[in-house]
Write an enzyme that holds these catalytic residues in place. Structure first.
Site, PDB file in Angstrom:
ATOM      1  N   GLU A   1       8.296   7.659  -0.951  1.00  0.00           N
ATOM      2  CA  GLU A   1       6.896   7.888  -1.323  1.00  0.00           C
ATOM      3  C   GLU A   1       6.274   9.072  -0.583  1.00  0.00           C
ATOM      4  O   GLU A   1       5.593   9.902  -1.179  1.00  0.00           O
ATOM      5  CB  GLU A   1       6.061   6.623  -1.088  1.00  0.00           C
ATOM      6  CG  GLU A   1       6.192   5.553  -2.157  1.00  0.00           C
ATOM      7  CD  GLU A   1       7.468   4.739  -2.045  1.00  0.00           C
ATOM      8  OE1 GLU A   1       8.218   4.902  -1.058  1.00  0.00           O
ATOM      9  OE2 GLU A   1       7.733   3.943  -2.965  1.00  0.00           O
TER      10      GLU A   1
ATOM     11  N   HIS B   1       2.952  -7.553  -1.506  1.00  0.00           N
ATOM     12  CA  HIS B   1       2.866  -6.953  -2.842  1.00  0.00           C
ATOM     13  C   HIS B   1       1.621  -7.399  -3.610  1.00  0.00           C
ATOM     14  O   HIS B   1       1.575  -7.292  -4.826  1.00  0.00           O
ATOM     15  CB  HIS B   1       4.123  -7.305  -3.665  1.00  0.00           C
ATOM     16  CG  HIS B   1       5.326  -6.561  -3.225  1.00  0.00           C
ATOM     17  ND1 HIS B   1       6.501  -6.538  -3.931  1.00  0.00           N
ATOM     18  CD2 HIS B   1       5.535  -5.782  -2.139  1.00  0.00           C
ATOM     19  CE1 HIS B   1       7.395  -5.802  -3.292  1.00  0.00           C
ATOM     20  NE2 HIS B   1       6.824  -5.326  -2.189  1.00  0.00           N
TER      21      HIS B   1
END
Lengths: 404, 326
Positions: B60, B129
């Site tokens: 990322e 998450h």
């Protein structure tokens, strides 16, 4: 610690109060928020209460004695606590000379703080003592509408005053549909000059007077018709409604003089002069512009009753924007009323009577009422007042105008 | 009007902007051959090829930094994070480079990049998450943050984001991708920073954004049954926030409830509550109420996850407190 309890300021115009009777004796236990004495003011009888619990150590004023606001009337503290040092020279001297006493000066510094902490309640009205809890909106509306928030009873959590409470105090019961708009208008140079010269020409409020005869035949018919459908309306109720209509059309009459500006009230708070044994008081019908003839009449009668019983709360007689004084029931044909400052005008109403009148070229019998408007020349002029009276006359002579 | 899914609206926005401007490209994990982890880039690889629809490795910070550089060099990158939870790894690039370069270079460089991906809890994805991380971005001067709740809004706002000269974070709702709704047939954009009144009411203002819009609209229905007429405002953009829309509504209702899915402390809801409590002070008849996720990591258990999130019932209860109708 021994703490003085001061004569509280219970309404805007209160300068002094008379101890009617002590509710607590010296040495008696006082719970926080409990009333210690009933005090008579020029308008109503109210309780003085202590926010602190303790023992009433000393009464500093006798029953019947008049004491200026901010002057100690009692001392509260722990049982057995000595008050000698504190009380020396503290007793208010009789009547109004107290402000000169050194004792008063000694406690003056403490006065503000203590008055803040001192719970004050109207005899028929529960309020949590101490700091007033109110929503910001409730405070804003109270400020805008001239309602003393300390006199409003809160219905929210922990007694918080919310909008609905202030609305109820104002008498609207429901939230206002269209907000009444106040306006502050700059004085023009001519207006300032008029104001200055009028004040110079006559001390205090420079009055002028306008008198008009009104044909009351149709108004009396309307009254009879209302009676047929079960609604009692007095002549005065019709006059109140006619005033509201006329003030709506001539808002400058619904105003007050403020030196550099004059204040035009968006709402009509209608004062109704009521004679009582001790003199005169003018309870106020709030937001009269929203009320029907029947509502005005009912409220006027309720207020008059409370006034005679001396049960009016300050919020019920403060903040009027225009006053009606009716002496018709005494058979008075016409009179001139003194303006109730800071209002700009007052209407003096005489009796409805049969008179010889000229209609066309013929002499006949008519039903007439004479009214006199007293105006504050610093705010309004003769022509403005005359136009107001013209609208008033139209309403009463063609009363359907008022019903619409 | 066509009825399409939220994910299709995203794909349409990307396709239309890539057709319109050849500087626009899409990069992220699984965006090309797999057509997006949530199928938001369906058909784009086929249409625009590997130079403009680029599969990135699981890195990322790397591909976000590449996006920042490409934007500074004049391109219009759209960087997709598989979820905003993983975007935490790239915060340095977003906060220290994308948000700062315009002011630190005295205007010599701009960073017209879009960073987008899903946020919020879905169903039993666990603490790592299920996060609402909009506050991380809304906190940073130099960024804009949009959080559309409907297919129409996500298309219009994503197009605005791609055309904007500043870095824009577009946080989508992970459970919203399948949601269908009307989308205008003709070209349109939705300006960044404009809230929408989803439901008009006079008794209490409910301010929310992203998927909490739906729970809040349900709450408004519950309230209506009890005679409380709630106004629902969807902020759509959480930085810069549409202050006028909020304050205008509160001036009308005198009551405000702020609803958010995420944590309460130092978040977007806290800032909205502060705005109303200061600028809107004199309009308030009750304290500003807040409804939010529990102040803790998201539990995995289904029953606990349900308890951790705002529901129509908890929102309605807060609105009733604000109306003194408990």
């Amino acid at each position: 610690m021994a703490t003085p309890i001061l004569m509280p300021k219970l309404s805007d115009e209160m300068a002094e109060g008379t101890i009617r009777h002590w509710k607590k004796k010296e040495g008696e236990r006082v719970e926080p928020g409990e009333a210690i004495a009933e005090v008579e003011t020029s308008k109503a009888n109210l309780d003085v209460e202590s926010i602190d619990g303790g023992v009433l150590l000393k009464q500093l004023a006798k029953e019947g004695q008049t004491v200026k606001i901010g002057v100690a009337i009692a001392v509260i503290g722990e049982a057995g606590e000595s008050v000698e040092g504190m009380v020396a020279g503290m007793s208010p001297s009789p009547s109004t000379t107290t402000s000169a006493s050194t004792a008063a000066a000694a406690v003056a510094a403490k006065a503000t703080e203590t008055m803040m902490r001192q719970g004050v309640r109207n005899a028929n009205h529960d309020v949590t003592p101490g700091r007033v809890k109110a929503s910001p909106l409730a405070r804003r509306i109270a400020r805008e509408r001239g309602v003393d928030i300390t006199r409003v009873q809160g219905s929210g959590p922990s007694g918080r005053i919310i909008r609905a409470d202030v609305d109820q105090e104002i008498g609207g019961k429901t939230a206002p549909t269209a907000a009444a708009v106040d306006r502050e208008v700059e004085l023009s140079q001519m207006r300032k000059a008029i104001a200055k010269r009028m004040t110079e020409s006559k001390p205090g409020v420079p009055h002028f007077y306008l008198t008009a005869d009104i044909d009351m035949a149709r108004a009396m018919d309307l009254r009879a018709q209302l009676k047929e459908i079960g609604t009692q309306a007095s002549v005065n109720d019709l006059v109140l409604r006619a005033c509201v209509v006329a003030l709506g059309k001539h808002p400058q009459v619904n105003a007050s003089y403020r030196g550099e500006t004059f204040f035009i009230s968006g709402a009509v708070h209608l004062g109704v002069a009521v004679a009582i044994d001790e003199g005169l008081i003018t309870p106020v019908i709030r937001d009269a512009q929203r009320k029907s003839i029947a509502q005005l009449g009912t409220e006027a009668r309720e207020l008059a009753e409370q006034a005679r019983a001396r049960k009016l709360k300050p919020a019920q007689y403060e903040g009027g924007t225009f006053t009606v004084s009716n002496l018709g029931m005494f058979g008075i044909r016409e009179f001139s009323a003194i303006i109730n400052p800071p209002q700009a005008a007052i209407l003096a109403v005489g009796a409805v009577e049969k008179r010889a009148v000229v209609v066309g070229d013929a002499l006949t019998v008519g039903t007439r009422m004479t009214v006199t408007l007293s105006g504050d020349h610093r705010v309004i002029d003769g022509a403005t007042g005359a136009k107001f009276l013209q609208t008033l006359r139209e309403s009463l002579e063609q009363p359907l105008r008022m019903v619409l | 009007m066509a009825v399409i899914a939220y994910r299709e609206a995203i794909a349409q926005a990307l396709r239309e902007e890539m057709e319109r401007d050849d500087r626009v490209f899409l990069m992220g994990e699984e965006v090309a051959l797999y057509q997006g982890a949530f199928k938001c880039s369906q058909g784009l690889y086929e249409r625009f090829g590997e130079k403009r629809v680029i599969d990135a490795p699981i890195s990322e910070a790397g591909f976000a930094g590449l996006g920042v550089g490409a934007a500074m060099a004049g391109l219009r990158p759209v960087i997709e994070f598989m979820t905003m939870n993983f975007a935490v790894l790239a915060l340095d690039q977003v906060i220290n480079n994308a948000a700062k370069i315009y002011s630190m270079s005295a205007g010599q460089f701009r960073c017209p990049a879009v960073f987008r991906g899903p946020g919020g809890a879905a169903h039993q994805l666990g603490a790592q998450h299920s996060q609402c991380l909009e506050a991380q971005y809304a906190h940073i001067p130099g960024l804009k943050v949009v959080m559309p709740a409907t297919p129409r809004d996500v298309k219009g706002l994503l197009k605005s984001a791609i055309r904007d000269e500043s870095p824009v974070i577009c946080i989508e709702g992970e459970t919203l991708y399948g949601l269908k709704g009307d989308v205008p047939d003709n070209e349109y954009i939705i300006p960044i920073g404009e809230a929408e009144v989803k439901r008009e009411g006079k008794d209490v203002t409910l301010v929310t954004w992203s998927k909490m819009v739906y729970a809040t609209l349900d709450a408004a229905e519950l309230l209506a049954k009890e005679g409380i007429d709630a106004e629902v405002i969807d902020l759509r953009t959480v930085r810069p926030v549409d202050k006028a829309a909020i304050l205008t509504s509160v001036a009308k209702t005198n009551r405000c409830v702020v609803i958010e899915e995420g944590w309460p402390w130092a978040g977007v809801g806290a800032s909205v509550a502060a705005l109303v409590s200061t600028t809107g002070f004199d309009d308030l008849d009750a304290p500003v109420e807040r409804v939010h996720g529990i102040d803790g990591p998201m539990p995995y258990a289904k029953s606990l996850e349900h308890l951790a999130l705002p529901t129509a019932e908890t929102i309605a209860a807060a609105a009733k407190r604000a109306c003194y109708r408990e």
